[in-house]
Write a protein that holds these residues in place. Structure first.
Motif, PDB file in Angstrom:
ATOM      1  N   ILE A  30     -32.891  15.460  48.217  1.00  0.00           N
ATOM      2  CA  ILE A  30     -32.926  14.855  46.886  1.00  0.00           C
ATOM      3  C   ILE A  30     -33.122  13.328  46.892  1.00  0.00           C
ATOM      4  O   ILE A  30     -33.771  12.783  45.985  1.00  0.00           O
ATOM      5  N   PRO A  31     -32.633  12.569  47.888  1.00  0.00           N
ATOM      6  CA  PRO A  31     -32.907  11.119  47.855  1.00  0.00           C
ATOM      7  C   PRO A  31     -34.390  10.775  47.950  1.00  0.00           C
ATOM      8  O   PRO A  31     -34.781   9.646  47.636  1.00  0.00           O
ATOM      9  N   THR A  54     -40.044   7.660  39.001  1.00  0.00           N
ATOM     10  CA  THR A  54     -38.614   7.345  38.899  1.00  0.00           C
ATOM     11  C   THR A  54     -37.930   7.834  40.159  1.00  0.00           C
ATOM     12  O   THR A  54     -38.004   9.020  40.491  1.00  0.00           O
ATOM     13  N   PHE A  55     -37.239   6.925  40.849  1.00  0.00           N
ATOM     14  CA  PHE A  55     -36.601   7.261  42.117  1.00  0.00           C
ATOM     15  C   PHE A  55     -35.221   7.860  41.889  1.00  0.00           C
ATOM     16  O   PHE A  55     -34.690   7.896  40.772  1.00  0.00           O
ATOM     17  N   PHE A  56     -34.639   8.324  42.974  1.00  0.00           N
ATOM     18  CA  PHE A  56     -33.337   8.983  42.934  1.00  0.00           C
ATOM     19  C   PHE A  56     -32.252   8.079  42.367  1.00  0.00           C
ATOM     20  O   PHE A  56     -31.345   8.536  41.658  1.00  0.00           O
ATOM     21  N   ASP A  57     -32.335   6.772  42.641  1.00  0.00           N
ATOM     22  CA  ASP A  57     -31.312   5.850  42.160  1.00  0.00           C
ATOM     23  C   ASP A  57     -31.520   5.447  40.700  1.00  0.00           C
ATOM     24  O   ASP A  57     -30.761   4.637  40.159  1.00  0.00           O
ATOM     25  N   ALA A 113     -37.186   8.558  53.157  1.00  0.00           N
ATOM     26  CA  ALA A 113     -38.336   9.447  53.286  1.00  0.00           C
ATOM     27  C   ALA A 113     -37.858  10.829  53.700  1.00  0.00           C
ATOM     28  O   ALA A 113     -36.906  10.969  54.481  1.00  0.00           O
ATOM     29  N   ALA A 114     -38.509  11.853  53.179  1.00  0.00           N
ATOM     30  CA  ALA A 114     -38.131  13.226  53.520  1.00  0.00           C
ATOM     31  C   ALA A 114     -38.536  13.542  54.956  1.00  0.00           C
ATOM     32  O   ALA A 114     -39.461  12.939  55.516  1.00  0.00           O
ATOM     33  N   THR A 115     -37.835  14.498  55.537  1.00  0.00           N
ATOM     34  CA  THR A 115     -38.182  14.984  56.868  1.00  0.00           C
ATOM     35  C   THR A 115     -39.166  16.141  56.723  1.00  0.00           C
ATOM     36  O   THR A 115     -38.902  17.098  55.991  1.00  0.00           O
TER      37      THR A 115
END
Length: 329
Positions: free
Chosen positions: A110-111, A183-186, A217-219
């Motif tokens: 989710i981040p 729009t980012f997670f924060d 960044a996602a893995t």
């Protein structure tokens, strides 16, 4: 000739009784032993007197232990059976349930998930494409297709794949947009621009102009080990609501999708049954360890109702990585 006298007035002498030499000191030895016994008895008496208090305590402790021995034997239980162990584990899990694998996957990814909004106008332009013709790049019938609000915006999902602000999404999410924002997670927002396209896989790569300091960044994970039945989670903004998570399994691999209008054919897709709806487009399809294996791109929708009926498709992450210019796994 002299004769032996038959009688004599002188009493005959008696020979002395011989006494063994070893018996002579008997009386002194016995006296010595008796004296030693008396000394030892006296020493024991003095020892008992000196330690009388401790002896009483030890005796009381022994009596207490002896009195409690039956209670000890009653507390000794036989070994538990398999049924008893199984029941105890079930009770423990009921009291403290194990953490959901889907919840762990959602928390891991989710981040990196962003909301993508495309604002539409009369003359949209994408890199290398003249204005007004970018609609041909859309995957008709895909989850994000026609998901416009009253203000003429399309809502989709993206996932950060490089912490410098590179974001993967579906091409049809931004195809008609004059302006793109993420729009980012924060909660922070930024304008974004399209930096590359992969129309054959309905993919677009965006770059955010402003990024958070702690952007994650996602893995990414290869689909080489993916198999039907593996659990997956789709994360995105269905109908603009979210971020939302839905859990399902991989239903099949190397699937082909044809849009209802027949203008778009996508191949080598991951089929899954986690719920996906308009707005999920461009969102990550992740394994239970939170690693991205695909980008949600379309749903099977024969009734034209734009709602999920149990069949969704995702572009394998290998294709998505190629769109960014990243090396293959």
């Amino acid at each position: 000739m002299a004769r032996t006298p038959l009688y004599s007035r002188t009493p005959p002498r008696q020979a002395p009784v011989a006494t063994p030499a070893a018996a002579a000191p008997a009386e002194p030895a016995a006296a010595t032993v008796a004296a030693a016994d008396v000394g030892r008895a006296a020493a024991r008496g003095r020892w008992f007197v000196r330690h009388e208090r401790w002896l009483w305590c030890a005796g009381a402790l022994l009596l207490a232990l002896a009195a409690g021995w039956p209670a000890w034997t009653q507390k000794i239980k036989p070994a538990l059976t398999i049924e008893q162990i199984d029941g105890a584990m079930r009770d423990s899990i009921a009291k403290e349930p194990l953490a959901s694998a889907a919840a762990a996957a959602y928390a891991a990814v989710i981040p990196s998930v962003v909301r993508v909004i495309g604002e539409h106008g009369p003359s949209p332009t994408l890199p290398g494409k003249p204005a007004g013709r970018s609609g041909k790049l859309m995957a008709k019938g895909a989850p994000g297709d026609k998901s416009h609000d009253e203000e003429g915006r399309s809502v989709g999902t993206g996932v950060v794949i490089v912490d410098n602000g590179l974001i993967l999404t579906n091409l049809h999410v931004v195809a008609h947009a004059n302006r793109i924002s993420v729009t980012f997670f924060d909660g922070s927002e930024s304008e974004a621009v399209v930096v590359s396209l992969q129309p054959e896989n309905d993919l677009a790569v965006l770059r955010a102009k402003t990024i958070p300091d702690d952007l994650h960044a996602a893995t990414l994970r290869s689909t080489a080990g993916l198999a039907p039945g593996d659990e997956v989670v789709a994360v995105g903004f269905p109908f603009g609501i979210g971020p939302s998570a839905s859990q399902g399994v991989v239903s099949g691999l190397k699937r082909e999708f044809r849009s209802p209008e027949g203008q778009r054919i996508l191949s080598n897709l991951i089929q899954f049954d986690a719920a996906a709806n308009p707005g999920n487009s461009g969102g990550p399809l992740v394994t239970t360890d939170g690693q991205v294996v695909g980008i949600v791109t379309a749903i099977m929708n024969p009734n034209q109702q734009r709602t999920f009926i149990g069949i969704g498709f995702a572009v394998p992450i290998e294709n998505a990585a190629a769109a960014v210019g990243m090396p293959p796994f």
